[in-house]
Design a protein around this motif. Structure first.
Motif, PDB file in Angstrom:
ATOM      1  N   ALA A 238      -2.555   7.249  -4.583  1.00  0.00           N
ATOM      2  CA  ALA A 238      -3.337   6.020  -4.395  1.00  0.00           C
ATOM      3  C   ALA A 238      -2.931   4.969  -5.430  1.00  0.00           C
ATOM      4  O   ALA A 238      -2.746   3.793  -5.102  1.00  0.00           O
ATOM      5  CB  ALA A 238      -4.827   6.325  -4.501  1.00  0.00           C
TER       6      ALA A 238
ATOM      7  N   VAL B 274       0.500   3.533  -4.617  1.00  0.00           N
ATOM      8  CA  VAL B 274       0.406   2.623  -3.471  1.00  0.00           C
ATOM      9  C   VAL B 274      -0.136   1.279  -3.928  1.00  0.00           C
ATOM     10  O   VAL B 274       0.398   0.214  -3.571  1.00  0.00           O
ATOM     11  CB  VAL B 274      -0.493   3.227  -2.368  1.00  0.00           C
ATOM     12  N   TYR B 275      -1.167   1.337  -4.759  1.00  0.00           N
ATOM     13  CA  TYR B 275      -1.779   0.088  -5.222  1.00  0.00           C
ATOM     14  C   TYR B 275      -0.792  -0.747  -6.042  1.00  0.00           C
ATOM     15  O   TYR B 275      -0.603  -1.939  -5.799  1.00  0.00           O
ATOM     16  CB  TYR B 275      -3.028   0.405  -6.054  1.00  0.00           C
TER      17      TYR B 275
ATOM     18  N   GLY C  47       2.240  -1.957  -3.959  1.00  0.00           N
ATOM     19  CA  GLY C  47       1.789  -2.952  -2.982  1.00  0.00           C
ATOM     20  C   GLY C  47       1.541  -4.298  -3.638  1.00  0.00           C
ATOM     21  O   GLY C  47       2.016  -5.337  -3.164  1.00  0.00           O
ATOM     22  N   SER C  48       0.819  -4.300  -4.758  1.00  0.00           N
ATOM     23  CA  SER C  48       0.515  -5.573  -5.430  1.00  0.00           C
ATOM     24  C   SER C  48       1.774  -6.233  -5.951  1.00  0.00           C
ATOM     25  O   SER C  48       1.976  -7.437  -5.799  1.00  0.00           O
ATOM     26  CB  SER C  48      -0.433  -5.348  -6.603  1.00  0.00           C
TER      27      SER C  48
ATOM     28  N   THR D 167       3.842  -7.736  -3.171  1.00  0.00           N
ATOM     29  CA  THR D 167       3.213  -8.961  -2.655  1.00  0.00           C
ATOM     30  C   THR D 167       3.464 -10.119  -3.599  1.00  0.00           C
ATOM     31  O   THR D 167       3.710 -11.249  -3.167  1.00  0.00           O
ATOM     32  CB  THR D 167       1.698  -8.746  -2.495  1.00  0.00           C
ATOM     33  N   TYR D 168       3.422  -9.820  -4.906  1.00  0.00           N
ATOM     34  CA  TYR D 168       3.691 -10.885  -5.863  1.00  0.00           C
ATOM     35  C   TYR D 168       5.102 -11.423  -5.688  1.00  0.00           C
ATOM     36  O   TYR D 168       5.322 -12.635  -5.679  1.00  0.00           O
ATOM     37  CB  TYR D 168       3.491 -10.387  -7.296  1.00  0.00           C
TER      38      TYR D 168
ATOM     39  N   ARG E 213       6.774 -11.509  -3.006  1.00  0.00           N
ATOM     40  CA  ARG E 213       6.847 -12.300  -1.775  1.00  0.00           C
ATOM     41  C   ARG E 213       6.390 -13.727  -2.001  1.00  0.00           C
ATOM     42  O   ARG E 213       6.704 -14.618  -1.215  1.00  0.00           O
ATOM     43  CB  ARG E 213       5.964 -11.692  -0.689  1.00  0.00           C
TER      44      ARG E 213
ATOM     45  N   VAL F 120       8.884  -6.909   2.725  1.00  0.00           N
ATOM     46  CA  VAL F 120       7.879  -6.344   3.634  1.00  0.00           C
ATOM     47  C   VAL F 120       8.295  -4.944   4.062  1.00  0.00           C
ATOM     48  O   VAL F 120       7.489  -3.996   4.019  1.00  0.00           O
ATOM     49  CB  VAL F 120       7.709  -7.243   4.882  1.00  0.00           C
TER      50      VAL F 120
ATOM     51  N   MET G 190       7.847  -2.417   1.279  1.00  0.00           N
ATOM     52  CA  MET G 190       6.447  -1.985   1.151  1.00  0.00           C
ATOM     53  C   MET G 190       6.094  -0.967   2.217  1.00  0.00           C
ATOM     54  O   MET G 190       5.489   0.073   1.947  1.00  0.00           O
ATOM     55  CB  MET G 190       5.526  -3.196   1.345  1.00  0.00           C
ATOM     56  N   LEU G 191       6.478  -1.303   3.444  1.00  0.00           N
ATOM     57  CA  LEU G 191       6.135  -0.454   4.581  1.00  0.00           C
ATOM     58  C   LEU G 191       6.725   0.937   4.411  1.00  0.00           C
ATOM     59  O   LEU G 191       6.009   1.947   4.499  1.00  0.00           O
ATOM     60  CB  LEU G 191       6.693  -1.114   5.845  1.00  0.00           C
TER      61      LEU G 191
ATOM     62  N   ASN H  95       5.216   3.027   1.520  1.00  0.00           N
ATOM     63  CA  ASN H  95       3.895   3.566   1.828  1.00  0.00           C
ATOM     64  C   ASN H  95       3.969   4.733   2.794  1.00  0.00           C
ATOM     65  O   ASN H  95       3.326   5.757   2.594  1.00  0.00           O
ATOM     66  CB  ASN H  95       3.009   2.482   2.421  1.00  0.00           C
ATOM     67  N   LEU H  96       4.752   4.550   3.859  1.00  0.00           N
ATOM     68  CA  LEU H  96       4.826   5.613   4.856  1.00  0.00           C
ATOM     69  C   LEU H  96       5.379   6.885   4.235  1.00  0.00           C
ATOM     70  O   LEU H  96       4.836   7.979   4.442  1.00  0.00           O
ATOM     71  CB  LEU H  96       5.707   5.181   6.031  1.00  0.00           C
TER      72      LEU H  96
ATOM     73  N   VAL I 194       2.835   8.478   1.534  1.00  0.00           N
ATOM     74  CA  VAL I 194       1.631   9.131   2.054  1.00  0.00           C
ATOM     75  C   VAL I 194       1.962  10.313   2.944  1.00  0.00           C
ATOM     76  O   VAL I 194       1.251  11.315   2.953  1.00  0.00           O
ATOM     77  CB  VAL I 194       0.676   8.174   2.800  1.00  0.00           C
TER      78      VAL I 194
END
Lengths: 393, 393
Positions: A110, A113-114, A117-118, A121-122, A124, A138, A141-142, A145-146, A149
C-alpha cells in the motif's frame, strides 16, 4: 499584379477534399490493424501461444494508433518504456513484499503504491515531461500498480506475467508501426511544413484583401472584412496545434525531404513571428474600417500618395509569397539579401508617403486612421524583414 | 492614481505558490485513490469477491483521474457509457458469431471488428465528438473488440465477463469521484473564472505599464517592454486552454456560486474579446517603442496634450479593473450605463487630443507614431466598450 482571390478559394476546397481522403485512409488503417491483431485471438495456433494476454495487444492498438506516424511512434515508444520501467520496479517491489510476508506485506505494498502514484502524478504536472512523456508516465503507473498488487497474491509468478504482457504489447506495437509507416504513411512533419507554408499564403492574401478593400465603399467592406478577420484569428490561435505537430514530428524517422534532427524549433519560431504579423494585420484592418470614406477621396486630395501605398502593399504580398515558395522548395533563398534591401527601401519610402504639411486638410478622425494605416504598414514591413531573416537560416 | 506594479508582481508570486499547493493536493489525492482501489487486491475477502477483474478498477483510476473535478467526471462518464455500449454491441455480435459457427464465425468477427473500428475512428475525427466524447469512443472500441474476440473462444460466457468488468470499472469510478469531489475538490469552473478575471487585471496592468513607459528614456524602455509583451502573448495564446476548461466546467455539477447550466459560452466570448484587446495592446506597444524620444519632449511642445492621454489611459485601466471586480463578485454591474457613457465621452476627447494644425512641428516618423498611438487608444476604448457590453449580459 494580384492573383484573384477566387483562385485561393478553389485551393481551399481542394485542401478540404484532400483532408477528407486522409481521414478515410486513417480509418481504414485502424480497421486493418485491429483485424490483424484480433487474429491472435481468432486463429487457434496463435491463441495457443499467447492465451488471454492477447487482450493487451488489442488494447495497445486501440490506444496508440493516432492519425500521424509521429504520434503513433511516440505513443508506442512511451508505452513500451513505461511498461518496461513500471514492470521492472513493480517486480522488485513485489519480490521484496513477498520476502516480508504477513501483515507487513500488505502495508509495504500500500505504501509503495501511494508513493509511486503520487510521484508519478507530480511528474505528469511538470510541463516539459507532460509535453513529451505524459502517456509514458501513465503507463508506468498502471503497470507498476498491476504488477505490484498481483504480486501480492500468493502463488503468482510475477516475472512470467510481466514478460508475457510485454511480449503481447510488443506485438500490438509492431502491428501499429508497420501499418502506420508502410501503408500510405501520414507524417506530422509534412502537415507542419504545409501548415506553415499555407500561413504565409493566407497572410499574403489577407494583406491583399485589405488593400483591395481600401478602394471600396463602406457597404461592400463589411461583408469581406469578416472573412479576413477569421483568417487572422485562426493564425493567432495556431500555437498549440503547431506545437503538438512539432512534438510528433520529432518522433518521426528520416523520410522524404526531411533529414534526421531537422530543425523543427525553427518552424515554431517562424510560426511565432507569423502570429505577431497576424496581430498587426488585425490592427491594420481596424484602421481601414475606421476610415469611413472610400479611399478615392484620399486619392483626389493628393495629400497621401495612395498609389505608393498600394504598390508597397503588393510588394509585401509578393515578398511573403516568395519566401513561402522558397520554403516549399526547401532551397536556401539566394535572393534574401536583395529582398532585405528592397524591404528597407520600402520602409523609407513609406515614411515619406504622408506630407505633414498638407495633412491638415483632413478631419481629425480621418487623419488618425490614415496615419495609423501608414505606421502599421511600416511595422508590417519590419515584421516581414524579421521573417525573412528567420527563413534564411 | 496608479497602483504600483510591484504589488502586482507580489500577487503573481502568491498565485504561483497557490498553484504549487494545488498540484501537491492533486498528487496526494491520486495516491489515496490508488491505495483505496488496490485494497480490492490486497484484502482477501474483497479479492475473493472480484478476483482478477480488480485489475480493471486500478486501470480506471489511473486513466480517469485528472486534476479538475470536471475532467475526472467527464472522463469517468465517457468510460462508463463507452464500456456499456461497446460491451452490449460486442455481446450481441459474439452471440451471433457463436450461432454461425465454423469458419463463418471467424470471418464474421473479423468483418465486424473492421467495420466498427473504422467507423469509431471516423467519429473520433469529427471535431464536435472529439471535443467532448473522444475518450468514450476509444473505450467503446476497446470494449467491443475485447468482448467480441473473447466471445469467439468456445466455452467463454460473454455476458458474465462483461458484467463483472463493468462492475469493477464502476468501483474504480466511484472511488475516483468520491476522492475528486469530496477531498479538497478542484473545480475547472473556478479555474476558468479566475483565469478570465486575471486576464482583465493583466491587460489593465499592461496598459498602465505602457503609459508609464511613455515617460521613460529609451534605455529603460527596453527592459520592461519584454515583460508586458509576454503577458499579451500569453493572453493571445489562451484560447485552447480556455476551451478545454469550459469543456470540463460543463461536466461539473452545481457547486459554490455557479448554478446548473451556467453560461460558460459567455466566458469564451469574453475571452475572445480579451484576445482581440491584447492584439491591439501589442500594436500599441510597438507604437510606443517606435517613438524614440521620451515623451517629455512632446509635453514641452504642447502639440499633443499628453496629460490628457495619460488621464484617458488611467481611466481605461480603472474601467478594466472595475469590470473585473464586478465579475468577481458575480453581481450585475449597475454602473454599466454610466461606464459606457464615460467611455463614449473618452473617445470623443481622444479625437481632439492632437491638433492637426500644429502637428507639422514634428519629424515625419514621430508624427506617425504619435498619431497611431492615439488612434490605437481609441480602438482600445472601443474594444473595452464591447467588453463592458458582454459582461453586462
Amino acid at each position: 499584379s494580384f492573383v484573384p482571390i477566387t483562385s485561393y478559394l478553389k485551393d481551399n476546397k481542394e485542401i478540404k477534399n484532400e483532408c477528407d481522403i486522409k481521414k478515410m485512409i486513417h480509418c481504414i488503417k485502424v480497421g486493418i490493424s485491429l483485424v490483424l491483431v484480433s487474429l491472435l485471438y481468432i486463429l487457434n495456433p496463435l491463441f495457443d501461444q499467447v492465451g488471454e494476454n492477447a487482450m493487451w495487444a488489442i488494447m495497445t492498438v486501440v490506444v496508440i494508433f493516432e492519425s500521424s506516424a509521429g504520434a503513433t511512434l511516440g505513443k508506442g515508444i512511451n508505452r513500451g518504456i513505461g511498461t518496461i520501467v513500471g514492470g521492472g520496479i513493480g517486480c522488485l517491489a513485489a519480490i521484496l513484499a513477498q520476502n516480508i510476508g504477513g501483515v507487513g506485506n500488505s502495508i509495504f505494498i500500500a505504501t509503495s503504491v501511494y508513493i509511486i502514484g503520487s510521484m508519478a502524478t507530480y511528474f505528469r504536472l511538470v510541463p516539459k515531461i507532460k509535453n513529451r512523456y505524459d502517456y509514458g508516465v501513465v503507463v508506468f503507473m498502471l503497470t507498476f500498480n498491476l504488477v505490484v498488487v498481483s504480486g501480492s497474491r500468493p502463488g503468482v509468478k510475477v516475472w512470467e506475467v510481466a514478460r508475457e504482457r510485454l511480449l503481447t504489447i510488443l506485438m500490438g506495437f509492431i502491428v501499429c508501426i508497420c501499418v502506420s509507416l508502410f501503408v500510405f504513411p501520414m507524417w506530422a512533419s509534412d502537415e507542419l511544413h504545409y501548415s506553415i507554408l499555407s500561413t504565409f499564403q493566407d497572410l499574403a492574401n489577407t494583406i491583399q484583401g485589405c488593400l483591395e478593400e481600401c478602394s471600396k465603399s463602406v457597404k461592400e467592406k463589411e461583408n469581406q472584412a469578416d472573412a479576413s478577420f477569421t483568417i487572422c484569428k485562426s493564425v493567432l490561435n495556431s500555437k498549440s496545434k503547431d506545437e503538438s505537430l512539432a512534438n510528433f514530428a520529432k518522433w518521426e524517422p528520416w523520410h522524404g525531404k526531411f533529414g534526421f534532427s531537422y530543425p523543427w524549433e525553427k518552424y515554431l519560431k517562424i510560426g511565432e513571428v507569423l502570429r505577431e504579423l497576424a496581430a498587426l494585420i488585425l490592427a491594420l484592418e481596424s484602421c481601414i474600417r475606421a476610415s469611413k470614406k472610400p479611399t478615392s477621396c484620399w486619392k483626389s486630395s493628393k495629400t497621401v500618395q495612395f498609389e505608393q501605398c498600394e504598390a508597397i502593399g503588393s510588394r509585401l504580398v509578393w515578398t511573403l509569397r516568395e519566401i513561402g515558395d522558397n520554403m516549399k522548395q526547401m532551397k536556401k533563398c539566394e535572393e534574401v539579401d536583395s529582398i532585405m534591401a528592397k524591404l528597407k527601401s520600402t520602409r523609407e519610402e513609406l515614411s515619406l508617403v504622408i506630407s505633414t504639411s498638407m495633412i491638415a486638410e483632413f478631419e481629425n478622425g480621418e487623419v488618425l486612421a490614415i496615419a495609423s494605416l501608414v505606421f502599421l504598414l511600416m511595422e508590417v514591413v519590419e515584421k516581414v524583414e524579421e521573417l525573412v531573416k528567420e527563413v534564411k537560416e
